[in-house]
Design a protein around this motif. Sequence first.
Motif, PDB file in Angstrom:
ATOM      1  N   PHE A 124      18.255  46.124   0.404  1.00 56.08           N
ATOM      2  CA  PHE A 124      18.250  47.308   1.262  1.00 56.08           C
ATOM      3  C   PHE A 124      17.987  46.790   2.670  1.00 56.08           C
ATOM      4  O   PHE A 124      16.854  46.465   3.002  1.00 56.08           O
ATOM      5  CB  PHE A 124      17.146  48.276   0.869  1.00 56.08           C
TER       6      PHE A 124
ATOM      7  N   GLY B 104       6.724  48.508  -6.178  1.00 51.03           N
ATOM      8  CA  GLY B 104       7.676  47.950  -5.212  1.00 51.03           C
ATOM      9  C   GLY B 104       8.272  46.623  -5.648  1.00 51.03           C
ATOM     10  O   GLY B 104       9.002  45.991  -4.897  1.00 51.03           O
TER      11      GLY B 104
ATOM     12  N   LYS C   6      11.484  47.331 -10.100  1.00 54.33           N
ATOM     13  CA  LYS C   6      11.796  47.748 -11.466  1.00 54.33           C
ATOM     14  C   LYS C   6      12.772  48.922 -11.490  1.00 54.33           C
ATOM     15  O   LYS C   6      13.800  48.882 -12.170  1.00 54.33           O
ATOM     16  CB  LYS C   6      10.494  48.144 -12.204  1.00 54.33           C
TER      17      LYS C   6
ATOM     18  N   HIS D 270       2.992  50.651 -16.239  1.00 53.04           N
ATOM     19  CA  HIS D 270       1.916  49.925 -15.558  1.00 53.04           C
ATOM     20  C   HIS D 270       0.729  49.769 -16.485  1.00 53.04           C
ATOM     21  O   HIS D 270      -0.275  49.184 -16.119  1.00 53.04           O
ATOM     22  CB  HIS D 270       1.493  50.681 -14.296  1.00 53.04           C
TER      23      HIS D 270
ATOM     24  N   GLU E 233      12.431  56.094   0.599  1.00 54.14           N
ATOM     25  CA  GLU E 233      12.741  54.686   0.347  1.00 54.14           C
ATOM     26  C   GLU E 233      11.592  53.961  -0.355  1.00 54.14           C
ATOM     27  O   GLU E 233      11.777  52.863  -0.864  1.00 54.14           O
ATOM     28  CB  GLU E 233      13.012  53.949   1.669  1.00 54.14           C
TER      29      GLU E 233
ATOM     30  N   GLY F 283       7.691  54.488  -6.138  1.00 52.22           N
ATOM     31  CA  GLY F 283       6.816  55.579  -6.567  1.00 52.22           C
ATOM     32  C   GLY F 283       5.348  55.301  -6.272  1.00 52.22           C
ATOM     33  O   GLY F 283       4.635  56.150  -5.731  1.00 52.22           O
ATOM     34  N   GLY F 284       4.894  54.116  -6.619  1.00 47.47           N
ATOM     35  CA  GLY F 284       3.491  53.778  -6.417  1.00 47.47           C
ATOM     36  C   GLY F 284       3.110  53.760  -4.952  1.00 47.47           C
ATOM     37  O   GLY F 284       2.017  54.197  -4.573  1.00 47.47           O
ATOM     38  N   ASN F 285       4.005  53.291  -4.125  1.00 49.56           N
ATOM     39  CA  ASN F 285       3.698  53.238  -2.698  1.00 49.56           C
ATOM     40  C   ASN F 285       3.668  54.623  -2.070  1.00 49.56           C
ATOM     41  O   ASN F 285       2.914  54.873  -1.135  1.00 49.56           O
ATOM     42  CB  ASN F 285       4.691  52.318  -1.976  1.00 49.56           C
TER      43      ASN F 285
ATOM     44  N   GLY G  14       0.980  56.184 -11.725  1.00 50.19           N
ATOM     45  CA  GLY G  14       2.101  55.390 -11.231  1.00 50.19           C
ATOM     46  C   GLY G  14       1.698  54.158 -10.448  1.00 50.19           C
ATOM     47  O   GLY G  14       2.554  53.465  -9.922  1.00 50.19           O
TER      48      GLY G  14
HETATM   49  N1  LIG Z   1      17.021  53.654  -1.071  1.00 52.65           N
HETATM   50  C1  LIG Z   1      16.216  52.673  -0.627  1.00 52.65           C
HETATM   51  N2  LIG Z   1      16.256  52.296   0.669  1.00 52.65           N
HETATM   52  C2  LIG Z   1      15.445  51.306   1.130  1.00 52.65           C
HETATM   53  N3  LIG Z   1      14.565  50.646   0.379  1.00 52.65           N
HETATM   54  C3  LIG Z   1      14.472  50.971  -0.914  1.00 52.65           C
HETATM   55  C4  LIG Z   1      15.286  52.008  -1.485  1.00 52.65           C
HETATM   56  N4  LIG Z   1      14.981  52.114  -2.799  1.00 52.65           N
HETATM   57  C5  LIG Z   1      14.012  51.189  -3.040  1.00 52.65           C
HETATM   58  N5  LIG Z   1      13.713  50.503  -1.911  1.00 52.65           N
HETATM   59  C6  LIG Z   1      12.726  49.419  -1.787  1.00 52.65           C
HETATM   60  O1  LIG Z   1      12.966  48.478  -2.803  1.00 52.65           O
HETATM   61  C7  LIG Z   1      11.741  47.976  -3.316  1.00 52.65           C
HETATM   62  C8  LIG Z   1      11.722  48.145  -4.824  1.00 52.65           C
HETATM   63  O2  LIG Z   1      11.567  49.508  -5.125  1.00 52.65           O
HETATM   64  P1  LIG Z   1      11.494  50.060  -6.611  1.00 52.65           P
HETATM   65  O3  LIG Z   1      11.505  51.541  -6.541  1.00 52.65           O
HETATM   66  O4  LIG Z   1      12.522  49.404  -7.429  1.00 52.65           O
HETATM   67  O5  LIG Z   1      10.038  49.546  -7.066  1.00 52.65           O
HETATM   68  P2  LIG Z   1       9.325  49.739  -8.467  1.00 52.65           P
HETATM   69  O6  LIG Z   1       9.138  48.374  -9.039  1.00 52.65           O
HETATM   70  O7  LIG Z   1      10.013  50.739  -9.302  1.00 52.65           O
HETATM   71  O8  LIG Z   1       7.893  50.257  -7.994  1.00 52.65           O
HETATM   72  P3  LIG Z   1       6.938  51.419  -8.611  1.00 52.65           P
HETATM   73  O9  LIG Z   1       6.127  50.793  -9.677  1.00 52.65           O
HETATM   74  O10 LIG Z   1       6.039  51.759  -7.444  1.00 52.65           O
HETATM   75  O11 LIG Z   1       7.773  52.547  -9.054  1.00 52.65           O
HETATM   76  C9  LIG Z   1      10.638  48.726  -2.596  1.00 52.65           C
HETATM   77  O12 LIG Z   1      10.136  47.889  -1.574  1.00 52.65           O
HETATM   78  C10 LIG Z   1      11.323  49.921  -2.005  1.00 52.65           C
HETATM   79  O13 LIG Z   1      10.715  50.311  -0.801  1.00 52.65           O
END
Ligand SMILES: Nc1ncnc2c1ncn2[C@@H]1O[C@H](COP(=O)(O)OP(=O)(O)OP(=O)(O)O)[C@@H](O)[C@H]1O
Lengths: 508, 378
Positions: free
Chosen positions: A20, A46, A49, A204, A406, A409-411, A436
């Motif tokens: 991204f 982040g 996953k 988690h 963007e 979820g956790g963030n 989460g």
């Molecule tokens: N549409 C988007 N535009 C920009 N950045 C994105 C987008 N989708 C995800 N990201 C970024 O990509 C990274 C991975 O995000 P992702 O949602 O896959 O994390 P995750 O492992 O599912 O985390 P969580 O456990 O918090 O759900 C993060 O840094 C997120 O900010």
Amino acid sequence: MFSALPTVPLLSLTGITKRFGNLVANSDVSLDVRPGEIHALLGENGAGKSTLMNIAAGYARADEGRIEVRGVPQEFRLPADAIAAGIGMVHQHFHLVDRLTVAENIVLNDEPGSAVLIDYKAANGEVRDLSERMGLPVDPKALVADISVAMQQRVEILKTLYRKADVLLLDEPTAVLAPAEVRDLLTVIRSLADSGVGIVLITHKLDEATLVADRLSVLRSGEIVARFDRGDASPAELAQEMVGREIHTVVARPHAVGATVLSVTDLEVDDSRGVPALRGVSFEVGESEIVGIAGVDGNGQAELVGVLAGLVTPNSGRATVAGEPLAFEHPRSIARQGVAHVPADRRKYGLVADFTLADNFALRGYYTAPFSKRGFLQRGVIDSLCAENMAHYGVKARGVDALAKELSGGNQQKLILAREMFTSPRLLLASQPTRGLDVGSIETVHGRLLKHRDEGCGILLVSFELDEILALSTRVVVLFEGRVVLDRPRSEVSREILGAAMTGAVAA
Amino acid sequence: MNRLQVALRQVALLVVALVVGGLFIVLAGYNPFAVYGELLAGAGFNLVLAIIPGNPAGISTNIAAGNLFATINVWGPLILLGLSAALPFRAGLFNVGSQGQYWFGAILGVQLGITIGSNGGLLAAFLGAIVGGAVCGAIAGALKALRGANEVVTTIMINWLVVYTGHFLYGYAGPFANPVTQQPVSVPFPEGMRLPELLKSGITLHAGILVALVAVAVFGVLMSRTGFGFSVRTLGSNRHAAHYAGMPTKRLTVLVMGIGGAFAGLAGFVEITGTTGQITGSNIVGSSSFAFAGIAVALLGRNSAVGVLLAALLFAALQSGSRFLSGSFPPELASSLSGVLQAVIVFLIGANSLFSYLGGLNGIAARLPIRKTQGAVE
Ligand SMILES: Nc1ncnc2c1ncn2[C@@H]1O[C@H](COP(=O)(O)OP(=O)(O)OP(=O)(O)O)[C@@H](O)[C@H]1O
Ligand SMILES: [Mg+2]
């Protein structure tokens, strides 16, 4: 029975890279699922996953890498392509239509009947059969808006099974469930796997993962850093792999409780359908006290927090904050009384998805100092405060001008916490504050909550995690069918006593 | 999408609209390039050519300047009508009531101005128009906030109410019709009280554009720099979050519709006290395109201050340029061309949302019945 595992995986992802902008969300990731197996995908908030699963389910496209289903290369341009290939995904945030029934949601886009007329009777029947066969009982005719989160999740799973998915991608399915519901779900997942379905489970909760998964893969900053087979790693080792350091569960040291901050007396509330949800609830929260509200979901917790946050109108009863009557139905006045609120539904209430992180940080206080002066927003102040407080809570993002949608979820959850704690409230209503979050973030957030408690903040903690309630609470209150059935100091309760109280076996 | 991409997409929309408009011209049997060229010239945009040293195109600066003034005189009210739709859009509200707000503002303003007379009459008309428009909008906002009534329905109902009341007031022997001439028009707004003239070149450029520019600046600052704008944007993006955050959502709904109405009322003020000088009963009835024009301006301008300015200029040029078309294209067809272009733009913006809903080009391609066989070598 797994001796005869076919060598060809149901789904295999090879060398997946997804960027991204400058951010690499997945970097050369490979992952596969075989029939009959549960493959746990672990990693920090982040780590990438959800992004990886979105690619596997056709919701996003990889920049590089291959997707194969039963050895056949695929190019998914739409979720429908992935569904046609037998891949079904249940998202971290559900995609259901509130105003349709359970059966309508399940058959949506794939309805029985002619091209024009939907055969509702057949739909209801099919859905009932399927749900009973799969051990996921639902009421086909209920409106999705009226059913619990656990039920909605069943609907999501049934939706994929109705389309004959044999690979299920489950993104944090247990985050929204109470412990008993988690056990049920894991049983169902196991039996689905035993029937030949391949499952990727994101979670988690590491004990859950070690319990149920046949294989485990750990993502860190977009890369696979470890893989384990069943029994090869303990939750503690997994945590270490995920965050790259050792995790200590936070233990609350006792702290003297001060004057009463919140006092609730004889509160009665109806739920959105007009059914009594709280039937005369009374309790108190003191300064430097954490009162944990335990109980199975749907026993009045949501309505209790809703009333105290000003979002739900009570029928009768009183509440005071620091001796003043709580300004029912006026969220802003309540906030001015020193009450902060971390809502359970972060996407609906907590955030504006299309706003920047800075704007989301200013969501509550935008109209007043330091965010505004004489009605004008102070952009510079907002940006620097946002950046500073995001750092306290370890929110990972490319900057304060990133959009909330963007964030992983956790963030998103951590951003809400940072905003709500910014005002140094005298009372915090915290609904599922660590839902989460990864283990490392939970440690951070628990540490933060205890720090605020030590500084005098009273906290009403609603959580379905008994561990969390037991770890943090000074007092524990159990709600059952809208009544307080237990209210005792933490030292006088145990897991067993709580468990009994939560099922209505009143411990008095 | 970043700002540049959004701007490029709007420009692309515009180009498509012009191409579709060009096809209409071809169908009518004329040369689209010639027609567009004459439109631009008719709008006075050829004045830039006159600046080239030696004026090789042989432009008459006087005529071009006059045409440009005419365009700018239309530009002002169009900006204001655009704002009357744009502000409510930002709050997630659909104001289809610009027509009623415009006329109620104009009627209140003009009658007040005429009654007060030369000493402060123009100011009274200005304030009256703001109040009149605001009341019309705020009523719809209040019905929405208090009773949940859909603002699309209520604003349209108010439109009819105002239009037919106006038609009666200024109709034959109507109470506000000119008692001297017995015509179905208002008493002329006294010459000495009109909007001041800025420039003159055959056609007079009046101060209406200044009113509109100030309004657009106020709108821009309000939206991007103030707490009020912040709450409006929140309401438009996620009303649950707005409620959670303690924003006064009901008051905001009334306020936003009220301010939107005030913008429309100002459009009426500018048009009557600047250009037409009187209210004509039949104009009130024949003005149903006002709300539509405002909505088209807001949509093309993406509800932003700068966007509204540019989109309004475009429509102003079409409208005013087509008035001066002659020879190569009959004026009857010319006047409908601007309508066609507005319609195409609104349609395309609707289609554009549908387009992203379908997943862009890739998504649409994937939906077509032509499918690659599974696993085929690429
Ligand atoms: N549409 C988007 N535009 C920009 N950045 C994105 C987008 N989708 C995800 N990201 C970024 O990509 C990274 C991975 O995000 P992702 O949602 O896959 O994390 P995750 O492992 O599912 O985390 P969580 O456990 O918090 O759900 C993060 O840094 C997120 O900010
Ligand atoms: Mg995720």
